[in-house]
Design a protein around this motif. Sequence first.
Motif, mmCIF file in Angstrom:
data_model
loop_
_atom_site.group_PDB
_atom_site.id
_atom_site.type_symbol
_atom_site.label_atom_id
_atom_site.label_comp_id
_atom_site.label_asym_id
_atom_site.label_seq_id
_atom_site.Cartn_x
_atom_site.Cartn_y
_atom_site.Cartn_z
ATOM 1 N N ILE B 227 0.853 -1.202 0.000
ATOM 2 C CA ILE B 227 0.000 0.000 0.000
ATOM 3 C C ILE B 227 0.888 1.252 0.000
ATOM 4 C CG2 ILE B 227 -1.852 1.283 1.166
ATOM 5 C CD1 ILE B 227 -2.720 -1.352 2.453
ATOM 6 N N ARG B 228 1.973 1.202 0.788
ATOM 7 C CA ARG B 228 2.918 2.335 0.783
ATOM 8 C C ARG B 228 3.419 2.599 -0.642
ATOM 9 N NH1 ARG B 228 3.066 6.434 3.022
ATOM 10 N NH2 ARG B 228 3.029 5.462 5.077
ATOM 11 N N GLY B 261 -8.763 5.682 -1.399
ATOM 12 C CA GLY B 261 -8.341 7.079 -1.183
ATOM 13 C C GLY B 261 -7.086 7.127 -0.323
ATOM 14 N N ILE B 262 -6.380 8.270 -0.391
ATOM 15 C CA ILE B 262 -5.094 8.408 0.306
ATOM 16 C C ILE B 262 -5.241 8.305 1.832
ATOM 17 C CG2 ILE B 262 -3.275 10.058 0.911
ATOM 18 C CD1 ILE B 262 -2.540 9.501 -1.705
ATOM 19 N N ASP B 263 -6.219 9.016 2.397
ATOM 20 C CA ASP B 263 -6.305 9.075 3.861
ATOM 21 C C ASP B 263 -6.581 7.702 4.465
ATOM 22 O OD1 ASP B 263 -5.810 11.712 3.624
ATOM 23 O OD2 ASP B 263 -7.844 12.396 4.092
ATOM 24 N N GLU B 264 -7.540 7.004 3.903
ATOM 25 C CA GLU B 264 -7.850 5.658 4.401
ATOM 26 C C GLU B 264 -6.646 4.729 4.220
ATOM 27 O OE1 GLU B 264 -10.517 4.107 5.994
ATOM 28 O OE2 GLU B 264 -11.018 6.219 6.351
ATOM 29 N N SER B 265 -5.970 4.877 3.094
ATOM 30 C CA SER B 265 -4.819 4.022 2.823
ATOM 31 C C SER B 265 -3.723 4.257 3.863
ATOM 32 C CB SER B 265 -4.268 4.288 1.417
ATOM 33 O OG SER B 265 -5.253 4.025 0.443
ATOM 34 N N GLU B 266 -3.473 5.533 4.186
ATOM 35 C CA GLU B 266 -2.473 5.855 5.208
ATOM 36 C C GLU B 266 -2.859 5.228 6.553
ATOM 37 O OE1 GLU B 266 0.411 7.246 5.235
ATOM 38 O OE2 GLU B 266 0.609 8.683 3.593
ATOM 39 N N LYS B 267 -4.145 5.332 6.891
ATOM 40 C CA LYS B 267 -4.616 4.744 8.157
ATOM 41 C C LYS B 267 -4.395 3.234 8.167
ATOM 42 C CE LYS B 267 -8.218 8.032 9.407
ATOM 43 N NZ LYS B 267 -9.653 8.308 9.139
ATOM 44 N N ASP B 268 -4.674 2.596 7.030
ATOM 45 C CA ASP B 268 -4.527 1.135 6.954
ATOM 46 C C ASP B 268 -3.061 0.719 7.112
ATOM 47 O OD1 ASP B 268 -7.226 0.978 6.632
ATOM 48 O OD2 ASP B 268 -7.186 0.538 4.478
ATOM 49 N N VAL B 269 -2.178 1.460 6.465
ATOM 50 C CA VAL B 269 -0.749 1.157 6.605
ATOM 51 C C VAL B 269 -0.343 1.241 8.069
ATOM 52 C CG1 VAL B 269 1.589 2.004 6.145
ATOM 53 C CG2 VAL B 269 -0.084 1.913 4.290
ATOM 54 N N GLU B 270 -0.795 2.308 8.724
ATOM 55 C CA GLU B 270 -0.416 2.506 10.120
ATOM 56 C C GLU B 270 -0.955 1.381 11.006
ATOM 57 O OE1 GLU B 270 -0.886 5.941 13.499
ATOM 58 O OE2 GLU B 270 -1.123 6.547 11.382
ATOM 59 N N LYS B 274 1.336 -1.318 12.954
ATOM 60 C CA LYS B 274 1.198 -1.364 14.420
ATOM 61 C C LYS B 274 0.895 -2.799 14.866
ATOM 62 C CE LYS B 274 -1.176 1.107 18.200
ATOM 63 N NZ LYS B 274 -2.375 0.321 18.560
ATOM 64 N N GLU B 275 -0.026 -3.448 14.169
ATOM 65 C CA GLU B 275 -0.349 -4.831 14.545
ATOM 66 C C GLU B 275 0.873 -5.732 14.390
ATOM 67 O OE1 GLU B 275 -3.995 -8.029 13.936
ATOM 68 O OE2 GLU B 275 -3.162 -7.067 12.162
ATOM 69 N N ALA B 276 1.639 -5.519 13.303
ATOM 70 C CA ALA B 276 2.830 -6.341 13.078
ATOM 71 C C ALA B 276 3.826 -6.204 14.230
ATOM 72 C CB ALA B 276 3.491 -5.950 11.748
ATOM 73 N N THR B 277 4.049 -4.956 14.682
ATOM 74 C CA THR B 277 5.013 -4.791 15.776
ATOM 75 C C THR B 277 4.448 -5.338 17.093
ATOM 76 O OG1 THR B 277 4.261 -2.503 16.064
ATOM 77 C CG2 THR B 277 6.241 -2.826 14.778
ATOM 78 N N LEU B 297 10.344 0.196 6.072
ATOM 79 C CA LEU B 297 9.679 -0.251 4.838
ATOM 80 C C LEU B 297 8.319 0.403 4.641
ATOM 81 C CD1 LEU B 297 10.539 -4.052 4.972
ATOM 82 C CD2 LEU B 297 11.469 -2.350 3.385
ATOM 83 N N VAL B 298 7.579 0.615 5.741
ATOM 84 C CA VAL B 298 6.221 1.147 5.566
ATOM 85 C C VAL B 298 6.169 2.662 5.705
ATOM 86 C CG1 VAL B 298 5.181 -1.035 6.299
ATOM 87 C CG2 VAL B 298 5.501 0.799 7.973
ATOM 88 N N ASP B 299 7.221 3.255 6.273
ATOM 89 C CA ASP B 299 7.257 4.712 6.411
ATOM 90 C C ASP B 299 8.121 5.372 5.357
ATOM 91 O OD1 ASP B 299 5.543 5.122 8.407
ATOM 92 O OD2 ASP B 299 7.023 5.606 9.967
#
Lengths: 302, 302
Positions: B227-228, B261-270, B274-277, B297-299
Amino acid sequence: MTAEEFRSQLDERIADAESIIKSFLPKEEGYQKLILEAMNYSVLAGGKRLRPIFMKESAKLFGDMKLLSPFMAAIEMIHTYSLVHDDLPAMDNDELRRGRKTTWKVYGEDQGILAGDGLLNFSMETALKAYESAENLEDHVRIAKALQVLYKKSGVYGMVGGQCVDVYLEGAKTPMDMDTLMFIHKNKTAALIEASMMVGAILAGADDGAVAKIEKCAYNIGIAFQIRDDILDVIGTGEELGKPIGSDAGNEKQTYVDIKGIDESEKDVEAMSKEATEILESLPGDHEFLKELILSLVDRRK
Amino acid sequence: MTAEEFRSQLDERIADAESIIKSFLPKEEGYQKLILEAMNYSVLAGGKRLRPIFMKESAKLFGDMKLLSPFMAAIEMIHTYSLVHDDLPAMDNDELRRGRKTTWKVYGEDQGILAGDGLLNFSMETALKAYESAENLEDHVRIAKALQVLYKKSGVYGMVGGQCVDVYLEGAKTPMDMDTLMFIHKNKTAALIEASMMVGAILAGADDGAVAKIEKCAYNIGIAFQIRDDILDVIGTGEELGKPIGSDAGNEKQTYVDIKGIDESEKDVEAMSKEATEILESLPGDHEFLKELILSLVDRRK
């Protein structure tokens, strides 16, 4: 064994191999249905299933059959993927195989490449199913050895290596010496026969000495089969062969017969198939069908 | 950990992975020298060796490293063969990758196909070298499980399956729904990250529960990474990305960002990173470097 008895036993074994192969094919479902269809289309294009049959007959000599079936399917998948990639436009550019459209001709060149990749990968997934029948360390060791032989003989130190040199020399139009020709035949043709028989023996419990004998036997079968092919290309009739006589000569591709002549080639086929049957006779079990099968392959008229 | 500390630790790990990969590459000799050269050329084209690094870092969490190295080389060979075949004229028709000519461009289309086949096959021969370090039934069982995961995730129920659907839809110019897009991302991108981390954990002695957690963690990393990529394609600058902005949009290829959309995509990446860590924190061992690696990788901005 009469010719009819052999034919009937062969048909039985082809049917058995077909049914085992089919039982391991993927279901054609899911988003990736198209590639699963292309893979099954390729495997189900027919053929005599010689490699799985050689594998099972070699296993029978040593007795333990419980790990065998997944490897029978796997070697046919490996053989099939090599044909799918051979037929591609960038390789032999064949549109027909055994009277049916080739995989890339039906599914497109991109899916043809992927279907071949999918099949090679799926051969590994399939062979690994043998672990479901592994009961102890000995079974695990046999599977490990079988995997090592199978993928060495099918890779760059086997089938793919032979294919690479064959394709390269065809493009370069370089005259072929006997050593190079034998490298190609050993790897492109004999290696998968060696793998078939060795894997069967290993999984069924053969010791290293017996596996080495089996390897030599299979090598002789593969090379004798290939020289017979070259002889038929020179002396056969178009009707019997189903392809134009001397088609390889027309392509300027040097053959065993070109280098050694027909008489020497016939003698070599005979010596190699004699040695193969003598090796078989030094092994345990019933080898009557295997010997007939070898004869049918090296004495064939088409 | 400062940015410099992370960079230095990453460089160290890249060098370690490079050296392990190189130690398993074939010698360029024999009649089939050409294909061995083509395989090595492809593997040595560079790259961050993320998959072997993810594998080793995941293994470190559980401790036993003796079976690991052959699998690190194997997964890089699988990743590389997929790039070699992707670049072919019948696929993406790419002549350059990381500033160097692609394999088929140097060695020809036929040898490019064979080099990919050779690499996939050689990945198996390489992974099987782990048996040389197997000491008991437990080690054999771990290798069996690792092989099963590796070749499932790289085949038609993993990477090749995702690739098939991606190629098919690109050709068909069909609009993409979210389920299909996620199937492609899960299989084409996330599956090999899952395989990397799961294989590392399995070989090092993780139990089934821990391996399931690792799989989920790796899935999140793979999807967030993808997604990033899609976000950068829309908002990045040409200079940072090294490719024309919106090149995927120009190809009419629907992305995650197009749908959400960009905003939702950014939220999903975050949320996914977060879940991965969080999953990592529930596992034993030192996860500091892995967490930094995920963030990088994601930031990332390119």
